[in-house]
Design a protein around this motif. Structure first.
Motif, short mmCIF file in Angstrom:
data_model
loop_
_atom_site.label_atom_id
_atom_site.label_comp_id
_atom_site.label_asym_id
_atom_site.label_seq_id
_atom_site.Cartn_x
_atom_site.Cartn_y
_atom_site.Cartn_z
N ALA A 134 0.83 -1.21 0.00
CA ALA A 134 0.00 0.00 0.00
C ALA A 134 0.87 1.26 0.00
O ALA A 134 0.57 2.23 -0.71
CB ALA A 134 -0.93 -0.01 1.21
N ALA A 135 1.95 1.22 0.78
CA ALA A 135 2.85 2.37 0.82
C ALA A 135 3.56 2.56 -0.52
O ALA A 135 3.75 3.70 -0.98
CB ALA A 135 3.87 2.19 1.93
N ALA A 136 3.96 1.46 -1.15
CA ALA A 136 4.62 1.56 -2.45
C ALA A 136 3.68 2.13 -3.51
O ALA A 136 4.08 2.93 -4.37
CB ALA A 136 5.12 0.18 -2.88
N ARG A 137 2.44 1.71 -3.45
CA ARG A 137 1.44 2.21 -4.39
C ARG A 137 1.26 3.71 -4.25
O ARG A 137 1.26 4.46 -5.24
CB ARG A 137 0.11 1.49 -4.11
N ILE A 138 1.11 4.17 -3.01
CA ILE A 138 0.92 5.60 -2.76
C ILE A 138 2.18 6.37 -3.16
O ILE A 138 2.10 7.46 -3.75
CB ILE A 138 0.57 5.85 -1.28
N ARG A 139 3.36 5.80 -2.86
CA ARG A 139 4.61 6.48 -3.22
C ARG A 139 4.70 6.67 -4.73
O ARG A 139 5.10 7.74 -5.22
CB ARG A 139 5.79 5.65 -2.72
N LEU A 140 4.32 5.66 -5.51
CA LEU A 140 4.36 5.76 -6.97
C LEU A 140 3.44 6.87 -7.46
O LEU A 140 3.83 7.68 -8.32
CB LEU A 140 3.96 4.42 -7.58
N LEU A 141 2.23 6.93 -6.93
CA LEU A 141 1.27 7.93 -7.36
C LEU A 141 1.72 9.35 -7.00
O LEU A 141 1.62 10.27 -7.82
CB LEU A 141 -0.09 7.64 -6.73
N LYS A 142 2.21 9.52 -5.80
CA LYS A 142 2.63 10.86 -5.37
C LYS A 142 3.86 11.33 -6.12
O LYS A 142 3.94 12.50 -6.52
CB LYS A 142 2.88 10.87 -3.86
N ARG A 143 4.81 10.44 -6.32
CA ARG A 143 6.00 10.85 -7.08
C ARG A 143 5.67 11.07 -8.54
O ARG A 143 6.26 11.92 -9.21
CB ARG A 143 7.11 9.82 -6.89
N GLY A 144 4.70 10.31 -9.06
CA GLY A 144 4.23 10.59 -10.41
C GLY A 144 3.61 11.96 -10.51
O GLY A 144 3.79 12.69 -11.50
N ALA A 145 2.88 12.36 -9.48
CA ALA A 145 2.27 13.70 -9.47
C ALA A 145 3.33 14.78 -9.50
O ALA A 145 3.14 15.83 -10.13
CB ALA A 145 1.37 13.85 -8.25
N ILE A 146 4.46 14.55 -8.85
CA ILE A 146 5.56 15.53 -8.90
C ILE A 146 6.05 15.71 -10.32
O ILE A 146 6.26 16.83 -10.79
CB ILE A 146 6.72 15.09 -7.98
N VAL A 147 6.24 14.60 -11.04
CA VAL A 147 6.72 14.67 -12.42
C VAL A 147 5.79 15.55 -13.27
O VAL A 147 6.23 16.48 -13.95
CB VAL A 147 6.82 13.27 -13.04
N HIS A 148 4.51 15.24 -13.22
CA HIS A 148 3.58 15.95 -14.09
C HIS A 148 3.33 17.38 -13.63
O HIS A 148 3.03 18.26 -14.45
CB HIS A 148 2.28 15.15 -14.22
N THR A 149 3.49 17.64 -12.33
CA THR A 149 3.45 19.02 -11.85
C THR A 149 4.60 19.82 -12.43
O THR A 149 4.42 20.96 -12.89
CB THR A 149 3.50 19.06 -10.31
N ASP A 150 5.79 19.24 -12.44
CA ASP A 150 6.94 19.96 -12.99
C ASP A 150 6.82 20.16 -14.50
O ASP A 150 7.22 21.20 -15.03
CB ASP A 150 8.23 19.21 -12.65
N VAL A 151 6.27 19.17 -15.19
CA VAL A 151 6.04 19.37 -16.63
C VAL A 151 5.05 20.51 -16.85
O VAL A 151 5.27 21.40 -17.68
CB VAL A 151 5.52 18.07 -17.29
N ALA A 152 3.96 20.51 -16.08
CA ALA A 152 2.94 21.55 -16.23
C ALA A 152 3.52 22.93 -15.91
O ALA A 152 3.18 23.93 -16.57
CB ALA A 152 1.76 21.25 -15.31
N ARG A 153 4.39 23.00 -14.93
CA ARG A 153 4.94 24.30 -14.51
C ARG A 153 6.07 24.79 -15.42
O ARG A 153 6.17 25.98 -15.70
CB ARG A 153 5.50 24.22 -13.08
N LEU A 154 6.93 23.87 -15.84
CA LEU A 154 8.22 24.27 -16.37
C LEU A 154 8.41 24.06 -17.86
O LEU A 154 9.34 24.62 -18.44
CB LEU A 154 9.34 23.53 -15.61
N ALA A 155 7.57 23.25 -18.49
CA ALA A 155 7.72 23.03 -19.93
C ALA A 155 7.39 24.32 -20.69
O ALA A 155 6.51 25.09 -20.29
CB ALA A 155 6.82 21.89 -20.40
#
Length: 440
Positions: A134-155
Motif C-alpha cells: 500500500a505504501a509503495a502504491r501511494i509512493r508511486l502515485l505521489k511521485r508521479g504527481a511531482i513529475v507531471h506538476t513539474d512538466v505543467a509548470r516548467l515546460a
C-alpha cells in the motif's frame, strides 16, 4: 508590471457519451510507455525540468490516456500479481475490457514487483506485505504527481496562432496585458497530476500531502498567473472548508475581476469559446464571499483580510474596507503588506472624504517604498482636490522625471502576483511531503 504571459484555462463543450461495450487490445508501445514512465518517476529530480520531465512532456493527450489505462492495471497487479482480468473506464464513464498478450502481461507483472508490489512467491505469508505494498502504491502515485506538476509548470508551451473557433477543444489561452495571444492545446499535465492523486487511498481528502499539494500548486498558479479553473474547482470539491484554499479561491475571483482578464474573457466568448468568468462586480462579490469564509475559519489570515479590504473598496463598501484594513496594520511587520494596506486604506478614506486621514495613509505607504510611484500619484491627486496645485505638480513631476522604475521600486505593479513571494517555500514543502522516504 507583470512580465510573464498569463494563462487561462478554456473549456470545451461536453461531448455526448456513447454507451457501448468495448474491448481494448493493448499494444507493445503502451506497455513500453508505462515502463518508461515508471523510470521517469524514479529518476526525476523534483523541481527541475530535467531529461526525464522533458521525456514526459513529449507525450500527447492520447498517449497519456493510454498510460492511465496501463497504470490502473499496474496498480491492480501490485496488489494481486495473479490478476488476469482487467478493465478501463474513460472520461465518459464507459467501461471496456482490457486484453494483454502473455508477454505484455509478464512485463507488467515484473514491473509491479520492481515497484514494490506483492511478491507472487510470498503466497500471502508475510504479514507486513500488505502495508508495504500500500505504501509503495501511494509512493508511486505521489511521485508521479511531482513529475507531471513539474512538466505543467516548467515546460515551454507555445500557443498556436489565433484563428478559427476557440470552442474546438480544451486548451489554455495565453494572453499578455489583456491581449489574447493564442491557445495551447497540448496535453494537460495538471489534469494528469490531479488524477494520479485521485487514486491515493485512503481517500485523498484525508491525506495531508494531497491537501498541501493543492495549496502549493494553486498558490503557484496565482503567482505565475496561470489561471487553471479545473484545478481550483477540484480543490474546492475535495476540501470545501479549508481556509487556505478559500483564500486562494477568493484571490482567483479578484483576479478574474481585473480589466486584463475581463478583456480576454470577452475575446474568448467572441471566438466561440467559454470562459468561466462573469462580470467584474459578480467576480468581486465572489471574492468577498471566499475571503470572508476564509477569515471566519482562520482570522489570522492577514493576506485574506488585506485583499478583502481591497475588494470592498472596489465594490464601494469603503467604511467596511477601512475597518478591515485598519485591522491589518498591527497584524503584520511585512513592509509589502503594510505598503498595500496603507495604500488601499488611503483610497477608502479618500472615497469617504476623510482627506487628512487618507493623506496620512498614503504618506505611510510612501515611507515603506520611498521611490514608489503609486502613493506619490495618490498624494498628488489628493492635493489637487484640496486646491493645492503647487504640491500636486511637485509630486507629479517627481514621478514624471524618473528615468525608469522597476517592480522592486513599487510593489503595486506586482500586486496581482504578490503571492509568488512565498510560493517557492510552500511548493518545496509540498514536494518533500509527496516524495516521502526512499523506497526500501
Amino acid at each position: 508590471m507583470i512580465a510573464a504571459t498569463t494563462l487561462l484555462s478554456l473549456d470545451a463543450w461536453p461531448a455526448a457519451a456513447q454507451q457501448q461495450a468495448r474491448i481494448l487490445n493493448r499494444r507493445d508501445e503502451s506497455v513500453a510507455r508505462l515502463e518508461t514512465w515508471a523510470n521517469v518517476v524514479r529518476r526525476h529530480v523534483a523541481g527541475q525540468f530535467d531529461a526525464f520531465a522533458a521525456a514526459a512532456a513529449e507525450w500527447t493527450t492520447a498517449q497519456l490516456g493510454d498510460l492511465e489505462i496501463e497504470l490502473d492495471n499496474l496498480l491492480v497487479l501490485m496488489e494481486n500479481p495473479n490478476a488476469r482480468s482487467f478493465t478501463a473506464e474513460d472520461r465518459q464513464f464507459r467501461s471496456s475490457d482490457v486484453l494483454y498478450s502473455v508477454g505484455e502481461l509478464d512485463r507488467m507483472r515484473r514491473l509491479a514487483v520492481a515497484l514494490g508490489g506483492t511478491d507472487p512467491l510470498s503466497r500471502g505469508k508475510d504479514p507486513e506485505e500488505g502495508p508495504r505494498v500500500a505504501a509503495a502504491r501511494i509512493r508511486l502515485l505521489k511521485r508521479g504527481a511531482i513529475v507531471h506538476t513539474d512538466v505543467a509548470r516548467l515546460a515551454d508551451r507555445q500557443p498556436t496562432a489565433r484563428g478559427g473557433s476557440l470552442a474546438a477543444a480544451p486548451g489554455v489561452v495565453h494572453f499578455y496585458d489583456g491581449e489574447l495571444l493564442g491557445v495551447d492545446r497540448s496535453a494537460d499535465h495538471w489534469d494528469v497530476a490531479r488524477r494520479l492523486l485521485d487514486r491515493v487511498r485512503p481517500a485523498q481528502t484525508r491525506d495531508p500531502d494531497v491537501l498541501l499539494w493543492y495549496r502549493a500548486t494553486l498558490s503557484w498558479m496565482l503567482g505565475a498567473q496561470q489561471l487553471q479553473w479545473p484545478h481550483f474547482q477540484r480543490a474546492q470539491q475535495l476540501y470545501p472548508d479549508d481556509p487556505d484554499l478559500l483564500y486562494l479561491r477568493g484571490y482567483l475571483h479578484e483576479t478574474f475581476a481585473s480589466a486584463r482578464v475581463q478583456n480576454v474573457a470577452r475575446a474568448i466568448t467572441a471566438g466561440g469559446g467559454r470562459a468561466r468568468i462573469r462580470a467584474p462586480r459578480a467576480e468581486l462579490r465572489d471574492a468577498e464571499s471566499y475571503f470572508r469564509r476564509a477569515l471566519a475559519a482562520s482570522p489570522p489570515l492577514t493576506d485574506a483580510r488585506l485583499r478583502l479590504g481591497r475588494v470592498l473598496t472596489l465594490l464601494g463598501n469603503d467604511a467596511d474596507a477601512v475597518r478591515e484594513l485598519r485591522t491589518v496594520l498591527p497584524a503584520t511587520t511585512d513592509p509589502v503588506q503594510l505598503y498595500y494596506a496603507n495604500l488601499f486604506l488611503g483610497s477608502a478614506l479618500e472615497s469617504l472624504d476623510r482627506r487628512d486621514e487618507a493623506r496620512d495613509a498614503y504618506t505611510r505607504a510612501r515611507g515603506y517604498f520611498a521611490t514608489a510611484d503609486a502613493p506619490r500619484l495618490a498624494l498628488s491627486q489628493l492635493a489637487m482636490r484640496a486646491g493645492d496645485a503647487t504640491s500636486a505638480h511637485t509630486l507629479l513631476e517627481a514621478v514624471l522625471s524618473r528615468q525608469e522604475s522597476s517592480d522592486q521600486d513599487d510593489p503595486w505593479w506586482t500586486y496581482p502576483s504578490d503571492i509568488s513571494r512565498r510560493v517557492e517555500t510552500t511548493l518545496g514543502a509540498s514536494y518533500r511531503a509527496l516524495a516521502g522516504p526512499a523506497a526500501p
